[in-house]
Design a protein around this motif. Structure first.
Motif, short mmCIF file in Angstrom:
data_model
loop_
_atom_site.label_atom_id
_atom_site.label_comp_id
_atom_site.label_asym_id
_atom_site.label_seq_id
_atom_site.Cartn_x
_atom_site.Cartn_y
_atom_site.Cartn_z
N GLY A 1 34.70 46.38 43.01
CA GLY A 1 33.72 46.46 41.93
C GLY A 1 33.93 47.75 41.16
N ALA A 2 32.93 48.20 40.48
CA ALA A 2 33.02 49.43 39.70
C ALA A 2 31.65 50.09 39.64
N GLY B 1 41.03 51.41 43.67
CA GLY B 1 42.45 51.56 43.40
C GLY B 1 43.18 50.24 43.27
N ASP B 2 42.73 49.21 43.99
CA ASP B 2 43.37 47.90 43.92
C ASP B 2 43.17 47.22 42.57
N ASP B 3 42.13 47.60 41.84
CA ASP B 3 41.83 46.99 40.54
C ASP B 3 42.28 47.86 39.36
N SER B 4 42.74 49.05 39.65
CA SER B 4 43.03 50.04 38.61
C SER B 4 44.04 49.56 37.58
N ALA B 5 45.16 49.00 38.01
CA ALA B 5 46.20 48.57 37.07
C ALA B 5 45.70 47.47 36.14
N ALA B 6 44.96 46.51 36.68
CA ALA B 6 44.44 45.41 35.86
C ALA B 6 43.43 45.92 34.84
N HIS C 1 36.93 43.35 41.34
CA HIS C 1 36.49 42.33 42.28
C HIS C 1 36.03 42.97 43.58
N HIS C 2 34.95 42.42 44.12
CA HIS C 2 34.46 42.85 45.43
C HIS C 2 35.30 42.16 46.50
N ARG C 3 35.55 42.86 47.58
CA ARG C 3 36.29 42.30 48.71
C ARG C 3 35.73 42.91 49.99
N VAL D 1 30.05 49.75 23.77
CA VAL D 1 29.83 50.04 25.20
C VAL D 1 29.81 48.76 26.03
N ASP D 2 29.07 47.75 25.60
CA ASP D 2 28.99 46.50 26.36
C ASP D 2 30.35 45.81 26.43
N ASP D 3 31.16 45.92 25.36
CA ASP D 3 32.50 45.32 25.37
C ASP D 3 33.37 45.97 26.44
N VAL D 4 33.31 47.29 26.54
CA VAL D 4 34.09 48.00 27.56
C VAL D 4 33.62 47.61 28.96
N ILE D 5 32.32 47.58 29.16
CA ILE D 5 31.78 47.22 30.47
C ILE D 5 32.20 45.80 30.85
N ASN D 6 32.22 44.89 29.90
CA ASN D 6 32.65 43.52 30.20
C ASN D 6 34.13 43.46 30.58
N VAL D 7 34.97 44.26 29.95
CA VAL D 7 36.39 44.32 30.31
C VAL D 7 36.52 44.78 31.76
N VAL D 8 35.80 45.83 32.11
CA VAL D 8 35.86 46.36 33.48
C VAL D 8 35.32 45.32 34.46
N ARG D 9 34.21 44.69 34.12
CA ARG D 9 33.58 43.68 34.98
C ARG D 9 34.54 42.53 35.29
N GLN D 10 35.29 42.09 34.28
CA GLN D 10 36.21 40.96 34.46
C GLN D 10 37.37 41.29 35.39
#
Length: 110
Positions: free
Chosen positions: A96-97, A10-15, A65-67, A53-62
């Motif tokens: 993360g995701a 949830g903390d990463d959802s908006a970004a 963040h793990h905390r 697919v890889d483009d979408v995954i890279n957007v999510v990856r960027q």
């Protein structure tokens, strides 16, 4: 066509939402919760051509963040000097995701 399920903290959802939109990937957002921490997540449904697919995954990856987070624990043994069980908080990694990619037989936008 591929359907990407991206389960995001949830903390990463908006970004993630903003970045997907900025990069031209429309997504449907669903509120969800994990079973271990019962924490709020967002599950994004994104339908794209296979070569994206890889483009979408890279957007999510960027944007994900793990905390570290501390959660209460239930003691399995031991007591304090007062006879009350002692519960030490546990440190867990969150964020993360989790991503699933599936084939889509048919896709229509009405």
């Amino acid at each position: 066509m591929k359907l990407i399920f991206a389960v995001v903290n949830g903390d990463d959802s908006a970004a993630v939402s903003k970045s997907l939109s900025k990069n031209g990937f429309p997504a449907t957002k669903l509120a969800s919760a994990g079973s271990f921490l019962s924490a709020g997540n967002t599950t994004f449904l994104i339908c794209v051509e296979e070569d994206k697919v890889d483009d979408v995954i890279n957007v999510v990856r960027q944007k994900c963040h793990h905390r570290k987070q501390f959660i209460p624990s239930t003691p399995t043994y031991g007591t304090t000097t007062t006879g009350v069980p002692s519960a030490m908080p546990l440190e867990v990694s969150v964020g993360g995701a989790t991503i699933f990619v599936t084939d889509i037989e048919r896709f229509e936008k009405l």
